[in-house]
Design a protein around this motif. Sequence first.
Motif, short mmCIF file in Angstrom:
data_model
loop_
_atom_site.label_atom_id
_atom_site.label_comp_id
_atom_site.label_asym_id
_atom_site.label_seq_id
_atom_site.Cartn_x
_atom_site.Cartn_y
_atom_site.Cartn_z
N GLN A 39 52.66 67.20 42.00
CA GLN A 39 53.41 66.83 40.81
C GLN A 39 53.99 68.08 40.19
OE1 GLN A 39 51.26 64.44 37.93
NE2 GLN A 39 53.16 63.71 37.05
N LYS A 43 58.26 65.78 36.67
CA LYS A 43 58.51 64.86 37.79
C LYS A 43 57.30 63.98 38.04
CE LYS A 43 61.92 67.66 40.23
NZ LYS A 43 62.35 68.20 41.55
N GLU A 44 57.55 62.90 38.77
CA GLU A 44 56.46 62.00 39.12
C GLU A 44 55.63 62.59 40.26
OE1 GLU A 44 58.54 57.70 37.97
OE2 GLU A 44 58.00 58.16 40.04
N ARG A 45 54.38 62.16 40.32
CA ARG A 45 53.52 62.58 41.41
C ARG A 45 54.02 61.94 42.70
NH1 ARG A 45 47.12 62.60 40.35
NH2 ARG A 45 48.00 63.58 38.48
N GLU A 46 54.08 62.74 43.77
CA GLU A 46 54.61 62.24 45.03
C GLU A 46 53.66 62.57 46.17
OE1 GLU A 46 58.29 64.14 46.09
OE2 GLU A 46 57.44 66.15 46.00
N SER A 111 52.27 55.48 47.19
CA SER A 111 52.33 55.83 45.77
C SER A 111 50.95 56.25 45.30
CB SER A 111 52.82 54.64 44.94
OG SER A 111 51.80 53.66 44.87
N PRO A 112 50.88 56.98 44.19
CA PRO A 112 49.56 57.36 43.65
C PRO A 112 48.67 56.15 43.42
CG PRO A 112 51.28 58.61 42.57
CD PRO A 112 51.98 57.59 43.40
N TRP A 118 40.54 60.91 43.11
CA TRP A 118 41.40 62.07 42.92
C TRP A 118 40.60 63.31 42.54
CZ3 TRP A 118 46.64 61.93 43.73
CH2 TRP A 118 47.22 60.66 43.89
#
Length: 128
Positions: A39, A43-46, A111-112, A118
């Motif tokens: 991330q 920005k979004e986590r990818e 996707s996350p 995590w």
Amino acid sequence: QVRVVESGGGSVQSGGSLRLSCAASGNTYSKYCMGWFRQAPGKEREAVAIIKSDGPTFYAHSVKGRFTISQDNAENTLYLHLNSLKPEDTAVYYCAADIPPMRHILNWFVSPGDFGYWGQGTQVTVSS
């Protein structure tokens, strides 16, 4: 329950290399897919790379050929080797574990939300 803890981030110049590690624990760890996400600020986590419990690997197009995901099952450790780093690789990198839908992996719309376990993340900074 699976617990994952990342290590190995740092600062490098463009073109440099790093190796990230993720120590995993839990009595069902060996059945899980493991993945690396990142991330960047704003920005979004990818998803970056995924490895199935039986070995197949999958990569985001942006890192294919530069990053390598691997796992040492004897040590319960996941790795991400980052080579030919670019400034746009700068991000917090996260290790994740779960059993996501295979169609998400094969079509690379992981996707996350597909992962439930995590780590805390480790910073990678690449300067030009």
